[in-house]
Write a protein that holds these residues in place. Structure first.
Motif, PDB file in Angstrom:
ATOM      1  N   THR A  36      33.155 -21.607   0.561  1.00  0.00           N
ATOM      2  CA  THR A  36      33.065 -22.651  -0.466  1.00  0.00           C
ATOM      3  C   THR A  36      33.427 -22.060  -1.825  1.00  0.00           C
ATOM      4  O   THR A  36      34.195 -22.646  -2.595  1.00  0.00           O
ATOM      5  CB  THR A  36      31.638 -23.224  -0.506  1.00  0.00           C
ATOM      6  OG1 THR A  36      31.273 -23.632   0.810  1.00  0.00           O
ATOM      7  CG2 THR A  36      31.547 -24.406  -1.443  1.00  0.00           C
ATOM      8  N   HIS A  37      32.800 -20.914  -2.139  1.00  0.00           N
ATOM      9  CA  HIS A  37      33.131 -20.126  -3.325  1.00  0.00           C
ATOM     10  C   HIS A  37      33.345 -18.700  -2.867  1.00  0.00           C
ATOM     11  O   HIS A  37      32.621 -18.198  -1.989  1.00  0.00           O
ATOM     12  CB  HIS A  37      32.005 -20.173  -4.374  1.00  0.00           C
ATOM     13  CG  HIS A  37      31.837 -21.520  -5.013  1.00  0.00           C
ATOM     14  ND1 HIS A  37      32.584 -21.938  -6.099  1.00  0.00           N
ATOM     15  CD2 HIS A  37      31.005 -22.554  -4.718  1.00  0.00           C
ATOM     16  CE1 HIS A  37      32.221 -23.149  -6.454  1.00  0.00           C
ATOM     17  NE2 HIS A  37      31.257 -23.561  -5.623  1.00  0.00           N
ATOM     18  N   LYS A  38      34.284 -18.025  -3.453  1.00  0.00           N
ATOM     19  CA  LYS A  38      34.573 -16.654  -3.053  1.00  0.00           C
ATOM     20  C   LYS A  38      33.386 -15.745  -3.389  1.00  0.00           C
ATOM     21  O   LYS A  38      32.897 -15.747  -4.513  1.00  0.00           O
ATOM     22  CB  LYS A  38      35.832 -16.163  -3.784  1.00  0.00           C
ATOM     23  CG  LYS A  38      36.213 -14.732  -3.445  1.00  0.00           C
ATOM     24  CD  LYS A  38      37.435 -14.310  -4.240  1.00  0.00           C
ATOM     25  CE  LYS A  38      37.761 -12.838  -4.005  1.00  0.00           C
ATOM     26  NZ  LYS A  38      38.917 -12.411  -4.814  1.00  0.00           N
ATOM     27  N   GLU A  89      39.720  -7.131   0.841  1.00  0.00           N
ATOM     28  CA  GLU A  89      40.976  -7.780   1.267  1.00  0.00           C
ATOM     29  C   GLU A  89      40.682  -8.857   2.308  1.00  0.00           C
ATOM     30  O   GLU A  89      41.265  -9.943   2.296  1.00  0.00           O
ATOM     31  CB  GLU A  89      41.931  -6.726   1.835  1.00  0.00           C
ATOM     32  CG  GLU A  89      42.498  -5.790   0.782  1.00  0.00           C
ATOM     33  CD  GLU A  89      43.453  -4.770   1.386  1.00  0.00           C
ATOM     34  OE1 GLU A  89      43.699  -4.862   2.607  1.00  0.00           O
ATOM     35  OE2 GLU A  89      43.956  -3.906   0.650  1.00  0.00           O
ATOM     36  N   ALA A  90      39.749  -8.546   3.256  1.00  0.00           N
ATOM     37  CA  ALA A  90      39.388  -9.545   4.265  1.00  0.00           C
ATOM     38  C   ALA A  90      38.734 -10.755   3.620  1.00  0.00           C
ATOM     39  O   ALA A  90      38.952 -11.905   4.045  1.00  0.00           O
ATOM     40  CB  ALA A  90      38.438  -8.910   5.294  1.00  0.00           C
ATOM     41  N   ILE A  91      37.906 -10.529   2.555  1.00  0.00           N
ATOM     42  CA  ILE A  91      37.274 -11.652   1.851  1.00  0.00           C
ATOM     43  C   ILE A  91      38.338 -12.514   1.169  1.00  0.00           C
ATOM     44  O   ILE A  91      38.294 -13.755   1.228  1.00  0.00           O
ATOM     45  CB  ILE A  91      36.250 -11.118   0.828  1.00  0.00           C
ATOM     46  CG1 ILE A  91      35.043 -10.506   1.556  1.00  0.00           C
ATOM     47  CG2 ILE A  91      35.788 -12.225  -0.112  1.00  0.00           C
ATOM     48  CD1 ILE A  91      34.076  -9.791   0.623  1.00  0.00           C
ATOM     49  N   ASP A  92      39.320 -11.864   0.537  1.00  0.00           N
ATOM     50  CA  ASP A  92      40.406 -12.638  -0.108  1.00  0.00           C
ATOM     51  C   ASP A  92      41.169 -13.448   0.925  1.00  0.00           C
ATOM     52  O   ASP A  92      41.502 -14.620   0.697  1.00  0.00           O
ATOM     53  CB  ASP A  92      41.351 -11.675  -0.831  1.00  0.00           C
ATOM     54  CG  ASP A  92      40.670 -11.021  -2.042  1.00  0.00           C
ATOM     55  OD1 ASP A  92      39.701 -11.612  -2.551  1.00  0.00           O
ATOM     56  OD2 ASP A  92      41.120  -9.919  -2.455  1.00  0.00           O
ATOM     57  N   ASP A  93      41.448 -12.834   2.072  1.00  0.00           N
ATOM     58  CA  ASP A  93      42.192 -13.537   3.119  1.00  0.00           C
ATOM     59  C   ASP A  93      41.394 -14.727   3.644  1.00  0.00           C
ATOM     60  O   ASP A  93      41.943 -15.816   3.849  1.00  0.00           O
ATOM     61  CB  ASP A  93      42.508 -12.553   4.250  1.00  0.00           C
ATOM     62  CG  ASP A  93      43.390 -13.190   5.305  1.00  0.00           C
ATOM     63  OD1 ASP A  93      44.466 -13.720   4.955  1.00  0.00           O
ATOM     64  OD2 ASP A  93      42.989 -13.173   6.495  1.00  0.00           O
ATOM     65  N   ARG A 113      41.439 -17.511   1.116  1.00  0.00           N
ATOM     66  CA  ARG A 113      42.707 -18.246   1.123  1.00  0.00           C
ATOM     67  C   ARG A 113      42.756 -19.225   2.290  1.00  0.00           C
ATOM     68  O   ARG A 113      43.385 -20.274   2.195  1.00  0.00           O
ATOM     69  CB  ARG A 113      43.883 -17.258   1.206  1.00  0.00           C
ATOM     70  CG  ARG A 113      44.150 -16.526  -0.107  1.00  0.00           C
ATOM     71  CD  ARG A 113      45.499 -15.821  -0.062  1.00  0.00           C
ATOM     72  NE  ARG A 113      45.526 -14.764   0.921  1.00  0.00           N
ATOM     73  CZ  ARG A 113      45.167 -13.502   0.681  1.00  0.00           C
ATOM     74  NH1 ARG A 113      44.782 -13.153  -0.535  1.00  0.00           N
ATOM     75  NH2 ARG A 113      45.198 -12.593   1.634  1.00  0.00           N
ATOM     76  N   ARG A 114      42.103 -18.875   3.393  1.00  0.00           N
ATOM     77  CA  ARG A 114      42.064 -19.782   4.550  1.00  0.00           C
ATOM     78  C   ARG A 114      40.940 -20.810   4.425  1.00  0.00           C
ATOM     79  O   ARG A 114      40.656 -21.537   5.368  1.00  0.00           O
ATOM     80  CB  ARG A 114      41.875 -18.981   5.842  1.00  0.00           C
ATOM     81  CG  ARG A 114      43.063 -18.077   6.173  1.00  0.00           C
ATOM     82  CD  ARG A 114      43.043 -17.699   7.659  1.00  0.00           C
ATOM     83  NE  ARG A 114      41.805 -17.002   8.019  1.00  0.00           N
ATOM     84  CZ  ARG A 114      41.642 -15.673   7.964  1.00  0.00           C
ATOM     85  NH1 ARG A 114      42.660 -14.920   7.540  1.00  0.00           N
ATOM     86  NH2 ARG A 114      40.512 -15.129   8.289  1.00  0.00           N
TER      87      ARG A 114
END
Length: 1051
Positions: free
Chosen positions: A507-509, A495-499, A502-503
């Protein structure tokens, strides 16, 4: 390959090789004097490889081998070939350890005890070094060979034996080995001299420019020079601090020295006063004489005046003449009287001495007689007292003879016999109780040992129970969220990586965990795939290092310090999976890990291919089938290893069993695993209950036995006390029996004898008393005569001339007469004044000798420290000049080495029509290597990371060969240098190595490879040492050198 056999392996492009027949034949045992050929203007010159090369190695109980060797190496090129597990790397590891290297340098263990074979107490390594020619080390002691033997104990300690060619032990000190290695320039920790398999892999796979620079610095020993210079500069700074401290101390010492000097000068003035005092004493002595002489001179002056007046006064002349005659007569009478007195005194002196001696003798005789008398008197009194006591005792015994004592004696005898029987019974009882005490102590000790064992087992079972409970909790959590199987913090981390994505912080998820991105085609292979991928199932992928840093910062929030974090793989994201058809393993019945997985994401597939080479790993469910496929026959093409359904790992020559029994991440039947874990947990709890019951029973037994032991010990003490009491009573009864056996007749005889002695002593006393009275009378008479003579002598002495006495006293004080101008009274006042002043100085300054000693010590300390500070200043100044010059030389030397390395690197790359650049950044300590695989300007320079595996391996070999060209060492060792090369690059790299070996025949090359090396050309300078595959139960590996003809016929 046939064409390559026909070519000369080390011939330059435009040079002709001499015929092989021109080389001298080698002896069959391999201990020959080998020669090399170099060319100068078309003529050949033989140069012997004489010192520092390895002649043979032999191992015993080393690593997993009972016996290896002896291996006899040639003087130029040596290939050690064999399958994995045959002992190739063990030989290289033994070479490093046997020549004093640390265990860490081998990358095979952290401690020496890890090299001792399991089940053995020690391991032995024997290495023979060549020691010939003018550069031989102590040739008169060691001979043509030096044998280095090392013994490694199971506790990690090791000892050395350095033997001569004849087997005589020359030294056992490591310092001697270090001196030999320094003399031969052998550096076992230098990767250019010895490049191990692990270091080779790390270097080939390393993408860090700093690692390459460190490798270059270490290989050229520039790193050691740099560390030495840094140490010297640190020493210089510490010396400067010592100088500053010394200067502060010098100031303090100078102040103390000045204080001591001032006190010393004051004491010097005191010495002058003492000298003056002595001189005044001398003056005082002769001043008294002068005063008496002045009185006589005054009388003489009066006589002179009277004579002068006689001329004027004629009538008084006769009177004065009479007075003068009377005075002269009186003077003469006094002189005569003085002479008579002196003669009488001298005459009576011997008589006085004789009388004094007589008095002393008579006094001594009187004292002796008095002592004898007193002794006889005391003896008489003692005998009288003994007689009275004897008479009294006789009367008492006579009165008691009428009474009958027989019944009482019989009663005592009966009592003694009864007590002795009682003591014997108590002693028997004591032995019995003592045995019971020992039995209880043994039982308690046995129960305590069993208690400790069960307690340890209880702790281990509880630890296993706790682990199973945590695993059960994770499995239950994973039923609701599958991601929790990869860690309790994974959902929150995602969830922290997704957040953060989004910010736009990435560069790439990032992708992960990788285990959540793959799916099994066959659930039965779950444990096999987990055993293969291991920690990669929890790993994450990032596009670049910037994304990696952001992900690391996020992980810090969920993984506290000290806990293990998931691995992060940094690799550029691609949309297509690698084409691995040419290098993938293939078997018609068994899949690879890559084909057994359903992977939707190309980044995940590429990462697993890069990190684990999953396209080369087969999955074979049955263990025996896996052994047959991988070991009984030739493994499938491109297959490196295989895994079984039980998680066992199978290599061509090795087999490793798995420690895991069930999959943790990839299992689909979670309910079944939960059920199995719950059953196992219940069994563990039951086991713990049984252990607790056994512990409780043992504790009760121990407590009961300890109480019984205390009772027995108390009973034992009571028996001891009874025994001592009865023995004491027996002794008292026996003593009473002895006292009443005195004979009355004996006492009467003693009384009569005592009476006779008293009479004799009384008679002797009377004689001694008479003798004492006579001696006393003689003593008194002698004392009276002595006192009379002494009185006369004293009277005569008092009549002597006072002037003579004063002159005698003056000569005792000052033997030579001096001129005195002051009077005696004035000198006396000055002497008293000086004495008072000297006493005051002593009180204020102390003892002169102590002050002088303190002053000398302070002065010497000051001068010594001042000399040391000056010496250190000169040393620092000289050191700075030397270091400035040496650092400039170091920079020039580094510049020359980098230039030579670049030239050799370019030359080696050009042999395959490559171009390359080496950029050294000494400030940032980095080395970047760029290679252009194409020709001319058709292709641009690329970083080595962009090259294929074979091209990168070839470039790395060129880099290592360029380092070989600039570094000095008698031998070079490479372990599996061609592991990542294809056949083309391997052939080119081999030609380059053999070409360099031919140009450097004074050096030895030892190359370890799993390849057969059957395509090598026939040459007396090449020796192939082939190692057989290990067999089960085998303790000694058969080894023999293989000739080129045998190898060709076998193929």
């Amino acid at each position: 390959m046939a064409k390559r056999k026909e070519e000369n392996f080390c011939s330059p492009e435009n040079a002709k090789r001499p015929r092989q027949e021109e080389l001298e034949d080698f002896d069959k045992d391999g201990d020959e004097d080998e020669c090399t050929i170099s060319f100068t203007n078309g003529t050949s010159t033989l140069t012997a490889a004489e010192v520092g090369i390895i002649e043979s190695i032999q191992l015993r109980n080393f690593m997993c081998h009972s016996m290896l060797g002896p291996f006899k190496f040639g003087s130029n090129v040596n290939f050690v070939v064999g399958n994995n597990g045959s002992g190739k790397s063990a030989v290289l590891t033994a070479l490093i350890v046997g020549l004093g290297g640390k265990a860490v340098a081998t990358n095979r263990g952290s401690s020496l005890k890890g090299f001792v074979k399991a089940g053995q107490n020690s391991a032995d390594i024997s290495i023979t070094l060549r020691n010939r020619g003018d550069d031989a080390f102590r040739a008169n002691v060691y001979g043509d060979s030096i044998v280095v033997q090392q013994h490694i104990s199971v506790d990690g300690s090791r000892s050395y034996k350095l033997k001569s060619e004849k087997g005589t032990v020359v030294s056992t000190r490591k310092e001697e080995l270090i001196a030999i290695l320094d003399h031969f320039n052998i550096q076992v920790d230098n990767p250019v001299s010895v490049l191990t398999q692990e270091m080779s892999k790390q270097f080939l796979q390393s993408k860090n420019e700093g690692d390459k620079y460190k490798f270059f610095m270490k290989a050229t020993q520039l790193e050691q020079m740099k560390e030495d210079y840094s140490y010297i500069m640190e020493t210089k700074e510490r010396t400067k601090e010592q100088i500053n401290q010394g200067e502060e101390r010098l100031t303090e010492l100078k102040r103390q020295c000045l204080e001591k000097e001032e006190r010393f000068q004051n004491i010097a003035g005191l010495s002058t006063m003492k000298t003056n005092l002595e001189y005044l004493k001398h003056e005082m002595a002769w001043a008294v004489v002068n005063e008496i002489e002045k009185q006589l001179n005054a009388i003489r002056d009066n006589i002179k005046i009277g004579e002068e007046r006689a001329a004027k006064l004629d009538r008084k002349m006769e009177e004065q003449q009479v007075r003068l005659n009377d005075a002269e007569k009186k003077y003469k009478d006094i002189q005569d009287k003085l002479e008579k007195i002196s003669e009488e005194t001298n005459a009576r002196a011997p008589e006085c001495m004789a009388l004094k001696t007589d008095v002393i003798a008579r006094t001594r005789a009187f004292n002796d007689a008095e002592v004898l008398y007193n002794r006889s008197l005391n003896e008489y009194k003692a005998l009288k007292k003994d007689g009275e006591q004897l008479c009294k005792r006789i009367e008492e015994l006579k009165k008691s003879t009428d009474q009958s004592l027989e019944p009482e004696r019989l009663e005592r005898q009966k009592r003694i016999c009864w007590l002795k029987e009682k003591v014997k019974a108590l002693q028997d009882q004591e032995n019995t109780v003592n045995q019971e005490v020992e039995q209880f102590e043994q039982a308690i000790e046995k129960d305590k040992q069993e208690h400790v064992r069960i307690k340890r087992e209880d702790v281990e079972v509880r630890h296993t129970l706790s682990y199973n409970q945590r695993q059960l909790k994770e499995l239950k959590d994973s039923k609701t969220d599958r991601l929790k199987r990869f860690g309790p913090h994974v959902p929150a981390l995602l969830e922290a990586i997704d957040d953060a994505y989004r910010r736009r912080q990435f560069t790439h998820k990032p992708i992960g965990p990788l285990g959540a991105c793959i799916h099994l085609r066959d659930p039965e292979l779950a444990l096999a795939i987990e055993s293969c991928l291991k920690g990669l199932l929890q790993a994450y992928c990032c596009h670049n290092h910037a994304d990696e840093r952001v992900l690391q910062s996020l992980m810090k929030k969920f993984y506290p310090p000290g806990t293990s974090r998931p691995q992060i793989i940094v690799s550029e994201f691609r949309n297509e999976v690698y084409d691995v058809r040419l290098r993938a393993a293939y078997h018609p019945e068994f899949p690879t890990v890559l084909t057994a997985l359903e992977i939707d994401n190309a980044v995940v597939a590429n990462s697993l291919i890069d990190m684990r080479s999953i396209e080369t790993v087969l999955l074979i469910k049955n263990n025996s089938v896996a052994r047959a496929v991988m070991q009984s026959q030739k493994p499938p093409k491109n297959c490196r290893e295989a895994f079984t359904a039980d998680g066992d790992q199978v290599f061509a020559g090795r087999y490793y069993s798995s420690e895991s029994t069930r999959p943790k991440f990839l299992s689909r039947d979670v309910d079944s695993e939960i059920s199995d874990l719950e059953t196992e947990i219940e069994n563990k709890k039951g086991h713990i209950m049984n252990l607790q019951h056994r512990l409780s029973a043992l504790e009760k037994d121990i407590k009961r036995n300890e109480e019984l032991l205390k009772r027995c010990q108390l009973h034992y003490k009571e028996i001891k006390m009874k025994i001592r009491k009865n023995i004491s009573e027996i002794r008292e009864l026996e003593n009473i029996e002895e006292h009443q056996s005195v004979d009355i007749a004996t006492l009467e005889d003693e009384a009569e004898e005592n009476k006779i002695k008293m009479q004799m002593v009384e008679k002797n006393m009377e004689q001694q008393k008479e003798n004492m009275e006579n001696l006393k009378t003689l003593k008194i008479e002698a004392e009276n005569k002595y006192d009379t003579i002494k009185l006369k002598i004293n009277q005569l002495s008092e009549l002597a001339d006072p002037l003579k006495e004063k002159m005698s006293q003056a000569r005792q004080i000052c033997p030579e007469r001096i001129e005195v101008k002051k009077s005696a009274s004035i000198l006396d006042k000055e002497i008293n004044r000086l004495r008072q002043k000297i006493q005051a100085e002593h009180a204020s300054h102390g003892d002169r000798e102590e002050i002088m000693k303190q002053y000398q010590e302070a002065r010497e300390t000051y001068l010594d420290l001042d000399s040391k500070v000056r010496t250190l200043r000169r040393f620092i100044k000289l050191l700075e000049e030397i270091m400035t010059h040496r650092y400039k030389t170091y920079q020039q030397f580094r510049r020359c080495l980098t230039l030579r390395c670049k030239l050799y690197f370019d030359n080696l790359l050009s042999q395959r029509a490559y171009c390359g650049k080496m950029n050294f950044d000494h400030k940032n300590e980095t080395l970047s290597i760029s290679v252009q695989p194409g020709e001319g300007n058709k292709a641009s320079f690329n970083d080595m990371r962009a090259l294929s595996g074979g091209e990168r391996s070839f470039s790395t070999v060129c880099f290592i060969l360029s380092l070989w060209s600039i570094a000095e060492s008698p031998f070079r060792c490479l372990d599996e240098f061609d592991v990542y090369m294809d056949m083309v690059n391997r052939r080119i790299a081999m030609d380059m190595i053999l070409k360099m070996a031919d140009s450097q025949r004074f050096r030895q090359f030892i190359l370890l490879t799993p390849q057969s090396m059957s395509s090598l050309p026939s040459s007396k300078l090449i020796r192939i040492l082939r190692m057989s595959d290990p067999e089960r139960g085998q303790t000694t590996l058969p080894f023999r050198p293989v000739t080129q003809e045998e190898d060709d016929s076998a193929s």
